[in-house]
Design an enzyme around this catalytic site. Structure first.
Site, PDB file in Angstrom:
ATOM      1  N   ASN A  67      -5.356  63.579  14.935  1.00 38.75           N
ATOM      2  CA  ASN A  67      -3.925  63.254  14.857  1.00 38.75           C
ATOM      3  C   ASN A  67      -3.302  64.305  13.939  1.00 38.75           C
ATOM      4  O   ASN A  67      -3.464  64.245  12.731  1.00 38.75           O
ATOM      5  CB  ASN A  67      -3.767  61.839  14.274  1.00 38.75           C
ATOM      6  CG  ASN A  67      -2.327  61.468  13.983  1.00 38.75           C
ATOM      7  OD1 ASN A  67      -1.401  62.157  14.414  1.00 38.75           O
ATOM      8  ND2 ASN A  67      -2.134  60.371  13.265  1.00 38.75           N
ATOM      9  N   LYS A  94      -0.284  64.814  13.238  1.00 41.07           N
ATOM     10  CA  LYS A  94       0.931  64.350  12.541  1.00 41.07           C
ATOM     11  C   LYS A  94       2.018  65.432  12.611  1.00 41.07           C
ATOM     12  O   LYS A  94       2.065  66.176  13.589  1.00 41.07           O
ATOM     13  CB  LYS A  94       0.597  63.930  11.110  1.00 41.07           C
ATOM     14  CG  LYS A  94      -0.546  62.915  11.072  1.00 41.07           C
ATOM     15  CD  LYS A  94      -0.714  62.219   9.753  1.00 41.07           C
ATOM     16  CE  LYS A  94      -1.864  61.233   9.854  1.00 41.07           C
ATOM     17  NZ  LYS A  94      -2.065  60.446   8.625  1.00 41.07           N
ATOM     18  N   HIS A 153       0.880  53.611  14.978  1.00 44.62           N
ATOM     19  CA  HIS A 153       0.380  54.191  13.732  1.00 44.62           C
ATOM     20  C   HIS A 153       1.151  53.596  12.548  1.00 44.62           C
ATOM     21  O   HIS A 153       2.358  53.360  12.639  1.00 44.62           O
ATOM     22  CB  HIS A 153       0.530  55.714  13.760  1.00 44.62           C
ATOM     23  CG  HIS A 153      -0.251  56.370  12.657  1.00 44.62           C
ATOM     24  ND1 HIS A 153       0.207  56.399  11.363  1.00 44.62           N
ATOM     25  CD2 HIS A 153      -1.466  56.954  12.649  1.00 44.62           C
ATOM     26  CE1 HIS A 153      -0.706  57.000  10.605  1.00 44.62           C
ATOM     27  NE2 HIS A 153      -1.723  57.346  11.359  1.00 44.62           N
ATOM     28  N   GLU A 188       2.261  54.866   9.943  1.00 43.53           N
ATOM     29  CA  GLU A 188       3.411  55.663   9.495  1.00 43.53           C
ATOM     30  C   GLU A 188       4.641  55.368  10.371  1.00 43.53           C
ATOM     31  O   GLU A 188       5.769  55.336   9.878  1.00 43.53           O
ATOM     32  CB  GLU A 188       3.043  57.160   9.506  1.00 43.53           C
ATOM     33  CG  GLU A 188       2.076  57.481   8.375  1.00 43.53           C
ATOM     34  CD  GLU A 188       1.134  58.649   8.628  1.00 43.53           C
ATOM     35  OE1 GLU A 188       1.364  59.446   9.550  1.00 43.53           O
ATOM     36  OE2 GLU A 188       0.135  58.748   7.874  1.00 43.53           O
ATOM     37  N   GLU A 230      -7.223  51.482  11.104  1.00 45.09           N
ATOM     38  CA  GLU A 230      -6.890  52.407  10.027  1.00 45.09           C
ATOM     39  C   GLU A 230      -6.339  51.617   8.842  1.00 45.09           C
ATOM     40  O   GLU A 230      -5.143  51.288   8.815  1.00 45.09           O
ATOM     41  CB  GLU A 230      -5.835  53.404  10.498  1.00 45.09           C
ATOM     42  CG  GLU A 230      -6.289  54.244  11.670  1.00 45.09           C
ATOM     43  CD  GLU A 230      -5.525  55.555  11.767  1.00 45.09           C
ATOM     44  OE1 GLU A 230      -6.185  56.607  11.743  1.00 45.09           O
ATOM     45  OE2 GLU A 230      -4.285  55.534  11.829  1.00 45.09           O
ATOM     46  N   GLY A 248      -4.968  59.301   4.325  1.00 44.48           N
ATOM     47  CA  GLY A 248      -4.479  60.441   3.543  1.00 44.48           C
ATOM     48  C   GLY A 248      -4.653  60.285   2.049  1.00 44.48           C
ATOM     49  O   GLY A 248      -4.082  61.041   1.263  1.00 44.48           O
ATOM     50  N   SER A 265      -9.102  58.973   5.930  1.00 49.02           N
ATOM     51  CA  SER A 265      -9.891  59.876   5.091  1.00 49.02           C
ATOM     52  C   SER A 265     -11.314  60.095   5.622  1.00 49.02           C
ATOM     53  O   SER A 265     -12.262  60.222   4.853  1.00 49.02           O
ATOM     54  CB  SER A 265      -9.923  59.382   3.644  1.00 49.02           C
ATOM     55  OG  SER A 265      -8.603  59.360   3.110  1.00 49.02           O
TER      56      SER A 265
HETATM   57  P1  PGA Z   1      -6.296  60.850   7.453  1.00 48.64           P
HETATM   58  O1  PGA Z   1      -5.311  60.190   8.543  1.00 48.64           O
HETATM   59  O2  PGA Z   1      -7.573  61.201   8.184  1.00 48.64           O
HETATM   60  O3  PGA Z   1      -5.562  62.059   6.958  1.00 48.64           O
HETATM   61  O4  PGA Z   1      -6.532  59.828   6.396  1.00 48.64           O
HETATM   62  C1  PGA Z   1      -5.791  59.364   9.553  1.00 48.64           C
HETATM   63  C2  PGA Z   1      -4.655  58.879  10.418  1.00 48.64           C
HETATM   64  O5  PGA Z   1      -3.586  58.549   9.855  1.00 48.64           O
HETATM   65  O6  PGA Z   1      -4.759  58.824  11.646  1.00 48.64           O
END
Ligand code: PGA
Length: 253
Positions: A9, A11, A96, A98, A168, A174, A214
């Site tokens: 992803n 982003k 997601h 976010e 997640e 992140g 992460s």
């Molecule tokens: P990350 O994000 O691996 O940077 O923690 C995962 C995601 O939000 O899909």
């Protein structure tokens, strides 16, 4: 047998040229050393059509990170599921955290998006996960179960066959703070049980459940070794070919 999947992803990272370079590097790396799992990259809309020309005919699947909750028309700035599909993409990430947190995506909006994505022949990577306060209060199962019920329980069995789930935990995205392999396994097992309750044992056995948050080359192998973890949805570590490839290689002996 359900699929093992490592999905990236991107982003809101990488300009078009940087995205093309990363996709090209990944294509070469995976041509030289075939993966043991399905590989998908989910990119910003602006990359899709160009990257589709790079991934076509390779082992790499392509997806968007979002699509509109409306079919078409006067929705300035939105991108429809049909438009995503027309680029050559086969997947779309929906739900997601976010999008839920920063763009107000409610379960009802997500239901519309899921329906439109499936109607347009896209596979949906549907994200679910609790925030830290919910986990600290021991409410993670209730929250995740609710997210599944709210947006997916009205699907038919046929529609559900095109859903991939991504657990997640929001506190792990992140942050560098990964869920332990045990925490991931516990939740994935719970999720599979919820799916079995609604769609039956066979659907629960067949649905791929990815872990996200992460995930990196150094922890992927342990997390993927758990029986109900079928791969990962990778953010930060998907932006460097070597890191992403390192996670893909976690499926190798
Ligand atoms: P990350 O994000 O691996 O940077 O923690 C995962 C995601 O939000 O899909």
């Amino acid at each position: 047998m359900r699929k093992k999947i490592v999905a990236g992803n991107w982003k809101m990272n990488l300009n078009l040229q940087e995205g093309v370079a990363l996709a090209t590097e990944l294509k070469a790396a995976l041509a030289a050393d075939k993966p043991n799992c399905d590989v998908v990259i989910c990119t910003p809309f602006i990359h899709l059509a160009t990257v589709a020309g790079i991934t076509e005919g390779t082992v790499i699947g392509l997806g968007a990170e979002n699509c509109a909750d409306k079919e078409k028309g006067a929705y300035t700035g939105e991108v429809s599921a049909a438009q995503v599909k027309s680029t050559g993409a086969q997947y779309v990430i929906l739900g997601h955290s976010e999008r839920r947190a920063y763009y107000g995506e409610t379960p009802e909006i997500l239901k519309e998006k899921v329906n439109l994505a499936l109607a347009n022949g896209l596979k949906v990577i549907f994200c679910i996960g609790e925030v830290l306060e919910e986990r600290e209060a021991g409410k993670q199962n209730e929250v995740v179960g609710g997210q599944l019920a709210d947006s997916l329980f009205d699907l038919t069995d046929e529609q559900f066959a095109n859903i991939i789930l991504a657990y997640e935990p929001v506190w792990a995205i992140g942050t560098g703070k990964t869920a332990t392999a045990e925490q991931a396994q516990d939740m994935h097992e719970f999720i599979r049980g919820v799916i079995a309750g609604r769609f039956g044992e066979a659907a629960a056995e067949n649905v791929s459940i990815l872990y996200g948050g992460s995930c990196k080359p150094s922890n992927a192998k342990e997390i993927f070794s758990k029986p109900d973890v079928d791969g990962g949805l990778i953010g930060g570590a998907a932006l460097k070919c070597a890191d992403f490839k390192g996670i893909i290689d976690a499926w190798k002996d």
